[in-house]
Design a protein around this motif. Structure first.
Motif, PDB file in Angstrom:
ATOM      1  N   VAL A  48       0.870  -1.177   0.000  1.00 14.82           N
ATOM      2  CA  VAL A  48       0.000   0.000   0.000  1.00 14.82           C
ATOM      3  C   VAL A  48       0.904   1.223   0.000  1.00 14.82           C
ATOM      4  CG1 VAL A  48      -1.816   1.250   1.216  1.00 14.82           C
ATOM      5  CG2 VAL A  48      -1.777  -1.253   1.272  1.00 14.82           C
ATOM      6  N   ALA A  49       0.821   2.042  -1.046  1.00 13.70           N
ATOM      7  CA  ALA A  49       1.723   3.183  -1.201  1.00 13.70           C
ATOM      8  C   ALA A  49       1.546   4.186  -0.069  1.00 13.70           C
ATOM      9  CB  ALA A  49       1.475   3.867  -2.541  1.00 13.70           C
ATOM     10  N   GLY A  50       2.648   4.818   0.309  1.00 18.21           N
ATOM     11  CA  GLY A  50       2.573   5.835   1.348  1.00 18.21           C
ATOM     12  C   GLY A  50       3.879   6.588   1.476  1.00 18.21           C
ATOM     13  N   PRO A  51       3.829   7.808   2.035  1.00 15.02           N
ATOM     14  CA  PRO A  51       5.040   8.614   2.252  1.00 15.02           C
ATOM     15  C   PRO A  51       5.782   8.143   3.497  1.00 15.02           C
ATOM     16  CG  PRO A  51       3.115   9.815   3.018  1.00 15.02           C
ATOM     17  CD  PRO A  51       2.605   8.506   2.456  1.00 15.02           C
ATOM     18  N   ILE A  52       6.725   7.251   3.321  1.00 18.25           N
ATOM     19  CA  ILE A  52       7.426   6.653   4.457  1.00 18.25           C
ATOM     20  C   ILE A  52       8.936   6.795   4.273  1.00 18.25           C
ATOM     21  CG2 ILE A  52       5.611   4.963   4.904  1.00 18.25           C
ATOM     22  CD1 ILE A  52       7.389   2.926   3.454  1.00 18.25           C
ATOM     23  N   HIS A  53       9.659   6.535   5.345  1.00 11.99           N
ATOM     24  CA  HIS A  53      11.126   6.516   5.292  1.00 11.99           C
ATOM     25  C   HIS A  53      11.548   5.127   4.803  1.00 11.99           C
ATOM     26  CE1 HIS A  53      11.312  10.397   7.232  1.00 11.99           C
ATOM     27  NE2 HIS A  53      10.568   9.945   8.247  1.00 11.99           N
ATOM     28  N   SER A  54      11.405   4.917   3.513  1.00 19.28           N
ATOM     29  CA  SER A  54      11.568   3.582   2.947  1.00 19.28           C
ATOM     30  C   SER A  54      12.999   3.063   3.004  1.00 19.28           C
ATOM     31  CB  SER A  54      11.054   3.563   1.509  1.00 19.28           C
ATOM     32  OG  SER A  54      11.626   4.629   0.762  1.00 19.28           O
ATOM     33  N   ALA A  55      13.982   3.959   2.917  1.00 19.20           N
ATOM     34  CA  ALA A  55      15.377   3.511   2.914  1.00 19.20           C
ATOM     35  C   ALA A  55      15.714   2.776   4.208  1.00 19.20           C
ATOM     36  CB  ALA A  55      16.315   4.699   2.711  1.00 19.20           C
ATOM     37  N   GLU A  56      15.156   3.232   5.328  1.00 18.15           N
ATOM     38  CA  GLU A  56      15.409   2.575   6.609  1.00 18.15           C
ATOM     39  C   GLU A  56      14.885   1.143   6.597  1.00 18.15           C
ATOM     40  OE1 GLU A  56      13.623   5.001   9.568  1.00 18.15           O
ATOM     41  OE2 GLU A  56      14.882   6.755   9.146  1.00 18.15           O
ATOM     42  N   LEU A  57      13.771   0.926   5.901  1.00 16.73           N
ATOM     43  CA  LEU A  57      13.192  -0.409   5.832  1.00 16.73           C
ATOM     44  C   LEU A  57      14.002  -1.326   4.925  1.00 16.73           C
ATOM     45  CD1 LEU A  57       9.398   0.549   5.617  1.00 16.73           C
ATOM     46  CD2 LEU A  57      10.770   0.016   7.645  1.00 16.73           C
ATOM     47  N   MET A  58      14.676  -0.756   3.924  1.00 16.92           N
ATOM     48  CA  MET A  58      15.479  -1.555   3.005  1.00 16.92           C
ATOM     49  C   MET A  58      16.698  -2.166   3.691  1.00 16.92           C
ATOM     50  SD  MET A  58      13.918  -1.545   0.075  1.00 16.92           S
ATOM     51  CE  MET A  58      12.338  -1.398   0.922  1.00 16.92           C
ATOM     52  N   VAL A  59      17.149  -1.554   4.772  1.00 18.86           N
ATOM     53  CA  VAL A  59      18.336  -2.074   5.460  1.00 18.86           C
ATOM     54  C   VAL A  59      17.969  -2.671   6.824  1.00 18.86           C
ATOM     55  CG1 VAL A  59      19.909  -0.497   4.303  1.00 18.86           C
ATOM     56  CG2 VAL A  59      18.834   0.212   6.455  1.00 18.86           C
ATOM     57  N   GLY A  60      16.682  -2.823   7.091  1.00 19.42           N
ATOM     58  CA  GLY A  60      16.230  -3.354   8.371  1.00 19.42           C
ATOM     59  C   GLY A  60      16.296  -4.862   8.461  1.00 19.42           C
ATOM     60  N   ASP A  61      16.260  -5.343   9.695  1.00 17.46           N
ATOM     61  CA  ASP A  61      16.313  -6.796   9.937  1.00 17.46           C
ATOM     62  C   ASP A  61      15.108  -7.515   9.351  1.00 17.46           C
ATOM     63  OD1 ASP A  61      18.672  -6.454  11.292  1.00 17.46           O
ATOM     64  OD2 ASP A  61      17.751  -6.452  13.286  1.00 17.46           O
ATOM     65  N   ARG A  62      13.964  -6.812   9.323  1.00 15.19           N
ATOM     66  CA  ARG A  62      12.730  -7.446   8.866  1.00 15.19           C
ATOM     67  C   ARG A  62      12.840  -7.848   7.389  1.00 15.19           C
ATOM     68  NH1 ARG A  62       8.436  -9.957  11.428  1.00 15.19           N
ATOM     69  NH2 ARG A  62       6.416  -9.119  10.813  1.00 15.19           N
ATOM     70  N   LEU A  63      13.425  -6.997   6.564  1.00 13.81           N
ATOM     71  CA  LEU A  63      13.591  -7.342   5.147  1.00 13.81           C
ATOM     72  C   LEU A  63      14.629  -8.440   4.981  1.00 13.81           C
ATOM     73  CD1 LEU A  63      12.691  -6.788   2.273  1.00 13.81           C
ATOM     74  CD2 LEU A  63      14.485  -5.054   2.082  1.00 13.81           C
ATOM     75  N   ASP A  64      15.679  -8.405   5.817  1.00 17.64           N
ATOM     76  CA  ASP A  64      16.669  -9.478   5.770  1.00 17.64           C
ATOM     77  C   ASP A  64      16.008 -10.829   6.073  1.00 17.64           C
ATOM     78  OD1 ASP A  64      18.730  -7.779   5.141  1.00 17.64           O
ATOM     79  OD2 ASP A  64      19.422  -7.558   7.205  1.00 17.64           O
ATOM     80  N   GLU A  65      15.099 -10.841   7.048  1.00 20.20           N
ATOM     81  CA  GLU A  65      14.381 -12.067   7.390  1.00 20.20           C
ATOM     82  C   GLU A  65      13.504 -12.525   6.232  1.00 20.20           C
ATOM     83  OE1 GLU A  65      12.221 -11.105  10.892  1.00 20.20           O
ATOM     84  OE2 GLU A  65      14.006 -10.892  12.154  1.00 20.20           O
ATOM     85  N   PHE A  66      12.876 -11.556   5.562  1.00 17.22           N
ATOM     86  CA  PHE A  66      12.022 -11.890   4.423  1.00 17.22           C
ATOM     87  C   PHE A  66      12.823 -12.579   3.327  1.00 17.22           C
ATOM     88  CE2 PHE A  66      10.169 -10.959   0.298  1.00 17.22           C
ATOM     89  CZ  PHE A  66       8.840 -11.293   0.477  1.00 17.22           C
ATOM     90  N   PHE A  67      13.971 -12.003   2.981  1.00 18.43           N
ATOM     91  CA  PHE A  67      14.778 -12.596   1.918  1.00 18.43           C
ATOM     92  C   PHE A  67      15.411 -13.914   2.364  1.00 18.43           C
ATOM     93  CE2 PHE A  67      15.111  -8.202  -0.027  1.00 18.43           C
ATOM     94  CZ  PHE A  67      14.295  -8.526  -1.097  1.00 18.43           C
ATOM     95  N   SER A  68      15.664 -14.059   3.649  1.00 17.04           N
ATOM     96  CA  SER A  68      16.151 -15.344   4.152  1.00 17.04           C
ATOM     97  C   SER A  68      15.097 -16.428   3.945  1.00 17.04           C
ATOM     98  CB  SER A  68      16.507 -15.210   5.633  1.00 17.04           C
ATOM     99  OG  SER A  68      16.943 -16.447   6.158  1.00 17.04           O
ATOM    100  N   MET A  69      13.836 -16.088   4.207  1.00 19.55           N
ATOM    101  CA  MET A  69      12.751 -17.039   3.953  1.00 19.55           C
ATOM    102  C   MET A  69      12.621 -17.335   2.465  1.00 19.55           C
ATOM    103  SD  MET A  69       9.694 -16.078   6.631  1.00 19.55           S
ATOM    104  CE  MET A  69       9.810 -14.296   6.481  1.00 19.55           C
ATOM    105  N   ALA A  70      12.816 -16.313   1.642  1.00 19.26           N
ATOM    106  CA  ALA A  70      12.736 -16.503   0.193  1.00 19.26           C
ATOM    107  C   ALA A  70      13.815 -17.473  -0.281  1.00 19.26           C
ATOM    108  CB  ALA A  70      12.871 -15.166  -0.520  1.00 19.26           C
ATOM    109  N   ARG A  71      14.989 -17.369   0.315  1.00 19.84           N
ATOM    110  CA  ARG A  71      16.071 -18.286  -0.058  1.00 19.84           C
ATOM    111  C   ARG A  71      15.842 -19.690   0.484  1.00 19.84           C
ATOM    112  NH1 ARG A  71      19.869 -15.822  -2.726  1.00 19.84           N
ATOM    113  NH2 ARG A  71      20.158 -13.558  -2.502  1.00 19.84           N
ATOM    114  N   GLY A  72      14.920 -19.817   1.441  1.00 21.21           N
ATOM    115  CA  GLY A  72      14.585 -21.125   1.973  1.00 21.21           C
ATOM    116  C   GLY A  72      13.627 -21.912   1.107  1.00 21.21           C
ATOM    117  N   LEU A  73      13.146 -21.287   0.030  1.00 24.20           N
ATOM    118  CA  LEU A  73      12.253 -21.975  -0.896  1.00 24.20           C
ATOM    119  C   LEU A  73      13.031 -23.003  -1.711  1.00 24.20           C
ATOM    120  CD1 LEU A  73      10.359 -18.794  -2.138  1.00 24.20           C
ATOM    121  CD2 LEU A  73       9.390 -20.585  -0.691  1.00 24.20           C
ATOM    122  N   GLY A  74      12.330 -23.928  -2.310  1.00 27.53           N
ATOM    123  CA  GLY A  74      12.974 -24.959  -3.114  1.00 27.53           C
ATOM    124  C   GLY A  74      13.472 -24.430  -4.450  1.00 27.53           C
ATOM    125  N   ASP A  75      14.138 -25.296  -5.192  1.00 31.13           N
ATOM    126  CA  ASP A  75      14.703 -24.923  -6.481  1.00 31.13           C
ATOM    127  C   ASP A  75      13.638 -24.625  -7.533  1.00 31.13           C
ATOM    128  OD1 ASP A  75      17.242 -25.229  -5.462  1.00 31.13           O
ATOM    129  OD2 ASP A  75      17.454 -27.306  -6.161  1.00 31.13           O
TER     130      ASP A  75
END
Length: 241
Positions: free
Chosen positions: A153-180
């Motif tokens: 949902v679009a919004g005026p946020i401090h998006s750069a802080e979210l790009m380097v946050g632990d929460r996004l790192d966890e998301f991509f870690s789960m993405a890498r946990g998917l199968g081939d």
């Protein structure tokens, strides 16, 4: 939905192990009314052919090195990157042997939900900001496909802080946990809009760069390539040719 074939849904391998919530774990988007821009899921539409060809090239490229996390960006806004990301994901979602995930990380603009006709009140921004927001209630399974969409949902946020946050790192870690058999398409912001795309691209396996015919300049293209480096550029898409 745009006339796509009824496919036997691939068994979701994320259940009971690491990985993004997939089919069976997220709500069905049965009421989705896709916009006219979504052609990649309709094999009867002649415009889907370009995305089917792009799909084949991408799968071949990813299979060479076992990659699965692909970002899509453009040097400047309005080049059609979200259009390309949506239709490429929709085309991939028609394959019975692939599980596809489309993630909208263009947090300030967020057009993926509109393209797919999804009615959402929370998305990736809320997930990244609030630890209590579960991915299972954000994702939507697009009907008659092997595609799960994680909208924003679009919004005026401090998006750069979210790009380097632990929460996004966890998301991509789960993405890498998917199968081939899984491919994750990430719609990134334009490269020169802010530094979001640069920060997020560092976490991906590669990036597709969308170039707008007659608009994107050589200087913009060269600058985008430099900013995305060292993340590999998997290729460029010449849009509106």
């Amino acid at each position: 939905m745009n006339g796509g074939p009824n496919l036997p849904l691939h068994a979701d391998a994320t259940a009971g192990r690491a990985g993004l919530p997939g089919i069976g774990d997220v709500p069905e988007a049965d009421d989705a009314v896709p916009s006219a821009k979504l052609v990649g899921s309709n094999s009867k539409d002649p415009n889907s052919r370009s995305f089917n060809l792009l799909r084949a090239q991408l799968i071949k490229k990813l299979s060479e090195n076992g990659s699965r996390l692909v970002g899509i960006t453009s040097p400047a806004p309005n080049a059609g990157k979200s259009f390309v990301a949506s239709n490429l994901a929709a085309s991939l979602g028609q394959l019975p042997n692939k599980r596809t995930f489309l993630v909208d990380l263009d947090l300030r603009r967020a057009t993926i939900a509109d393209i797919f006709g999804l009615s959402v009140t929370e998305g990736m921004t809320e997930y990244l900001v609030d630890d209590t927001v579960a991915l299972g209630r954000i994702g939507r399974h697009f009907p008659n496909s092997n595609l799960v969409v994680y909208p924003t949902v679009a919004g005026p946020i401090h998006s750069a802080e979210l790009m380097v946050g632990d929460r996004l790192d966890e998301f991509f870690s789960m993405a890498r946990g998917l199968g081939d058999d899984a491919i994750v398409i990430v719609d990134l912001p334009p490269t020169f809009a802010n530094d979001d795309a640069i920060l997020a691209a560092e976490k991906l396996d590669g990036v597709l760069l969308v170039v707008e015919q007659g608009v994107t300049t050589k200087k913009q293209l060269q600058g985008a390539l430099q900013l995305i480096s060292p993340t590999p550029i998997l290729g460029t898409v010449f849009n509106r040719f």
